[in-house]
Design an enzyme around this catalytic site. Structure first.
Site, PDB file in Angstrom:
ATOM      1  N   ASP A 294      17.346  16.632  27.269  1.00 21.98           N
ATOM      2  CA  ASP A 294      17.147  15.305  26.994  1.00 21.98           C
ATOM      3  C   ASP A 294      15.951  14.630  27.699  1.00 21.98           C
ATOM      4  O   ASP A 294      15.297  15.271  28.793  1.00 21.98           O
ATOM      5  CB  ASP A 294      18.454  14.483  27.364  1.00 21.98           C
ATOM      6  CG  ASP A 294      18.173  13.216  26.647  1.00 21.98           C
ATOM      7  OD1 ASP A 294      17.527  12.852  25.896  1.00 21.98           O
ATOM      8  OD2 ASP A 294      18.715  12.164  27.257  1.00 21.98           O
TER       9      ASP A 294
ATOM     10  N   GLU B 277      10.279  14.214  25.810  1.00 21.49           N
ATOM     11  CA  GLU B 277       9.121  13.880  24.907  1.00 21.49           C
ATOM     12  C   GLU B 277       7.919  14.007  25.783  1.00 21.49           C
ATOM     13  O   GLU B 277       6.910  14.624  25.036  1.00 21.49           O
ATOM     14  CB  GLU B 277       9.311  12.548  24.322  1.00 21.49           C
ATOM     15  CG  GLU B 277      10.429  12.455  23.416  1.00 21.49           C
ATOM     16  CD  GLU B 277      11.937  12.538  23.817  1.00 21.49           C
ATOM     17  OE1 GLU B 277      12.139  12.062  25.079  1.00 21.49           O
ATOM     18  OE2 GLU B 277      12.813  12.864  23.107  1.00 21.49           O
TER      19      GLU B 277
ATOM     20  N   ASP C 108      19.137   8.529  19.555  1.00 20.63           N
ATOM     21  CA  ASP C 108      19.801   7.307  20.120  1.00 20.63           C
ATOM     22  C   ASP C 108      19.790   6.646  18.609  1.00 20.63           C
ATOM     23  O   ASP C 108      19.084   5.451  18.579  1.00 20.63           O
ATOM     24  CB  ASP C 108      18.966   6.597  21.116  1.00 20.63           C
ATOM     25  CG  ASP C 108      19.234   7.479  22.365  1.00 20.63           C
ATOM     26  OD1 ASP C 108      19.931   8.443  22.346  1.00 20.63           O
ATOM     27  OD2 ASP C 108      18.563   6.959  23.255  1.00 20.63           O
TER      28      ASP C 108
HETATM   29  C1  GLC Z   1      19.234   9.270  26.140  1.00 16.42           C
HETATM   30  C2  GLC Z   1      20.158  10.001  25.324  1.00 16.42           C
HETATM   31  C3  GLC Z   1      21.525   9.752  25.245  1.00 16.42           C
HETATM   32  C4  GLC Z   1      22.055   9.799  26.566  1.00 16.42           C
HETATM   33  C5  GLC Z   1      21.451   9.122  27.323  1.00 16.42           C
HETATM   34  C6  GLC Z   1      21.700   9.240  29.025  1.00 16.42           C
HETATM   35  O1  GLC Z   1      19.160   7.838  25.609  1.00 16.42           O
HETATM   36  O2  GLC Z   1      19.444  10.258  23.855  1.00 16.42           O
HETATM   37  O3  GLC Z   1      22.197  10.521  24.261  1.00 16.42           O
HETATM   38  O4  GLC Z   1      23.270   9.560  26.327  1.00 16.42           O
HETATM   39  O5  GLC Z   1      19.880   9.168  27.416  1.00 16.42           O
HETATM   40  O6  GLC Z   1      21.767  10.255  29.309  1.00 16.42           O
END
Ligand code: GLC
Length: 727
Positions: free
Chosen positions: A320, A323, A433
């Site tokens: 995650d 980007e 998200d």
């Molecule tokens: C980002 C991710 C999401 C996750 C959050 C906390 O927003 O896209 O899926 O729950 O981070 O890690």
């Protein structure tokens, strides 16, 4: 400029000296070099440091593609950017999401496709400024262009797919239902969720660990207070059929003594600022350094760190914030705080008030911050902005290559938020998200085929929605679509209402149990179709116009083809008790309120209003196609694969190649898979069922439920001989 003919459908134009993205992987040795530029549908203009491409559209022209992006399947009318972006508000006015997928398909008397292989920002004006013009701008003249021509939309897509190398194969358990939230913070909370599934008899294969499982958001650590004896715990859950899937974030916490930080500093594995010092940004843990995934040595180093968790029994990860997402940089934050201090006691007017609030609002992912750091690429420092879209891709590549080195023959679950074309070789993606909005069920559906076109096959959205609060009917309707996506994961944000399948009331729990059981009944088909797309460079999701050439099929953008036998048309309207469905041919409709095949009905070609009660998932089986199914179980590993039920709508002849493999290893890459060729013939009002070829030694019996042109239902059993000869 260098011009080459890659294959019958594709011409490759190389301008200048482009950055090697490694998006495509094909044999460049044996392709033909052309001396003259063939006639192209694009006008290409070059100035000193800018390339523009222009295309004139007819009134009827439709533009598909751009992978993970906003608006409808037909991109005409919008402005888009290719720049991996962490923007959690997916509204139609936004120009980019987490992926940068530079592939367009343009319909016309002759269809054409375009892939722009370039790792920086590209802007697309698709009939926004001028109704009939596409205008694409790249602030660079070092670019690879691939123009696809001479074929149907599907043929052009497959020609593109064939240049990418083999797609990632997720393990079979990752086709089970998966439960997530930000966060199940402790072992106790995870136990309660597992108990919820057990008590309610709802199938589940994975529970996710979001950032709070770590010690202070430090990658590759586990908080011992929250998850004591983690290794035993992972084992205990696995014995119950549940895998834990932890998150890994791109930023590494700056903390002396933390081994990942120390090693990264020692070996200069982090991105650098203009003083050639490690670049500092802030994400969840506060200040972090970004590993320089574009540097092969750093990539290998980070990839092998997954071993810390693999050694504890972990078999899946989600990557995650890659980007990468930047909450703030130190100097920008300081400037903004100074601005606020200077505003103290001032009489702020229209200008100064908004200047102040905007300064805070734009701290997050500020475009200028992406110019403040550099990567090591082949011995030179390259500014991040130029290669921005390669970052998440190379983080995911680091993980995939690391996992392969750690346990060479095991298939791990791996998916990422940021992505580009080519990433589908290493992993899947989820679409980030979204919100608990009905509009996002439709957006989810519309993005799926476009992401597949770019070679990323393992995909899915946060079912039920990430931000905001879901109600029970939203979760049900969304799940009735997600049950067809390879990744079927329910995930929601911090401080939102619980949205597990049993979090609402008895009625919703009962419906969700049946919806999830339907998924498990369909896994035989979904996995077979997914793996055939992997091994044959195919796609799993298609818009209707890939298979049907009538005008209405190219208009429909709220129905999809899933594999070769199914069309889906979910309800995505709150309180909707049905919807219009367009059938490009006669099909067999199954309103599935459970996995048992009760309500099936032949529906004729054309547009129909279909009533669909909340508990009914609509499935449409295509003409002369077969749908293999199994008896559902509580976990994928427990599905009984000795027997199949094949549902078919046969007016003439149907053949289905049922693929299966061990679901765990990479043996399928070297012939370690099984195929059963099932044929049904309808002749003189009678069905004949045969196994034409079989290498599947597990399968023993097939139960057929068949409908012919008269709409009558016929059932029959077939014992499968354990032979690879025709029977
Ligand atoms: C980002 C991710 C999401 C996750 C959050 C906390 O927003 O896209 O899926 O729950 O981070 O890690």
């Amino acid at each position: 400029m260098k011009i080459s003919k890659v294959n019958d459908h594709c011409i490759w134009l190389r301008y200048g000296n482009p950055v090697m993205t490694e998006s495509l992987m094909f044999d460049t040795q044996n392709i033909e070099t052309l001396n003259t530029l063939p006639v192209l549908p694009w006008t290409i203009n070059l100035t000193q440091n800018k390339m523009t491409l222009a295309y004139t559209m007819d009134e009827e022209t439709k533009i598909l593609g751009l992978g993970e992006n906003l608006r409808g399947m037909n991109k005409r009318g919008g402005l888009y950017e290719s720049f991996c972006t962490d923007d959690p508000v997916h509204t139609p006015d936004k120009k980019s999401l987490y992926g940068a997928h530079n592939f367009l398909l343009i319909t016309g008397k002759t269809n054409t496709g375009l892939f722009i292989d370039y790792p920086g920002k590209i802007t697309y004006d698709i009939g926004y400024t001028l109704h009939n013009e596409i205008s694409i701008t790249i602030n660079d003249v070092n670019v690879d262009l691939y123009v696809f021509q001479r074929g149907s939309l599907k043929e052009l897509t497959l020609a593109f797919r064939s240049l990418m190398g083999k797609a990632y194969a997720a393990p079979k358990w990752a086709f089970g239902y998966q439960q997530s939230r930000w966060s199940y913070e402790t072992k106790k909370e995870v136990d309660e969720i597992v108990q919820g599934f057990e008590d309610n008899g709802i199938p589940c294969d994975a529970i996710y660990l979001d950032i709070d499982y770590m010690e202070n958001y430090k990658d590759f650590t586990v908080d011992q207070q929250k998850f004591p004896e983690f290794e035993n715990y992972v084992k205990k859950l696995k014995n119950k059929g549940i895998r834990l899937v932890p998150i890994i974030d791109a930023g590494v916490k700056i903390e002396p003594g933390y081994d990942i930080y120390e090693e990264g500093i020692r070996h200069q594995y982090f991105c650098q600022n203009n003083l050639e010092e490690p670049f500092v940004a802030a994400v969840w843990p506060g200040k972090v350094h970004f590993p320089d995934f574009l540097n092969p040595a750093a990539r290998r180093w980070f990839g092998l760190k997954y071993k810390n968790l693999v050694d504890m029994g972990i078999e899946g990860f989600w990557n995650d914030m890659n980007e990468p997402s930047v909450f703030y940089t130190e100097d920008r934050l300081q400037k903004t705080i100074d601005m606020a201090k200077n505003s103290e006691g001032e009489n702020l007017d229209i200008h100064s008030f908004f200047e102040l609030t905007d300064a805070f609002k734009t701290l997050f992912n500020h475009p200028e911050d992406y110019q403040k750091f550099y990567h090591q690429m082949a011995g030179t420092l390259v500014n991040h902005k130029k290669v921005h879209n390669l970052y998440g891709y190379n983080m995911t590549r680091a993980a995939a290559e690391g996992l392969k080195e750690i346990d060479p023959n095991r298939r791990f679950l791996l998916f990422s938020r940021a992505s580009i074309v080519g990433q589908g070789r290493y992993a899947g993606v989820w679409t980030g998200d979204n919100h608990s909005w009905w509009e996002h069920i439709l957006l989810n559906l519309q993005m799926m085929p476009a992401i597949n076109q770019c070679g990323i096959l393992y995909t899915g959205a946060d079912t039920g929605g990430f931000s905001g609060n879901a109600n029970g009917q939203l979760l049900v309707r969304w799940s009735q679509f997600s049950l067809f996506t390879p990744l079927f994961r329910n995930h929601t944000a911090l401080n939102t209402r619980s949205q597990e399948p049993f979090a609402f009331d008895q009625q919703i729990t009962g419906i969700m149990r049946n919806v999830i059981k339907l998924r498990y009944a369909l896994i035989s088909y979904l996995y077979s179709e997914y793996m055939k797309a992997v091994t044959k460079h195919g796609v799993y999701f298609m818009p209707l116009c890939f298979e049907f050439e009538d005008d209405l099929s190219s208009e429909v953008d709220d129905q999809l083809l899933v594999g070769e036998s199914l069309m889906v048309a979910p309800v995505y309207r709150e309180n909707g008790k049905g919807r219009y469905v367009y059938l490009p041919e006669d099909m067999l409709m199954w309103k599935a309120s459970t996995h048992e095949i009760k309500e099936i009905q032949l529906i004729r070609k054309g547009t129909h209003y279909i009533n669909l009660a909340l508990e009914e998932t609509p499935l449409f089986i295509r003409q002369n196609r077969l749908l293999p199914m199994s008896e559902p179980a509580l976990h994928v590993d427990d599905i009984n694969l000795t027997e199949l039920t094949v549902l078919g709508f046969v007016t003439d002849e149907a053949t289905y190649v049922y693929y299966d493999d061990d679901g765990v290893t990479r043996d399928y890459e070297h012939g370690g898979y099984w195929e059963t060729v099932i044929r049904v013939v309808y002749h003189n009002s009678q069905f004949t069922t045969t196994i034409v070829h079989n290498t599947n030694h597990i399968l023993q019996k097939i139960h057929f439920i068949l409908v012919g042109p008269d709409g009558k239902r016929v059932e029959n059993q077939l014992v499968v001989n354990d032979t690879s000869e025709p029977v």
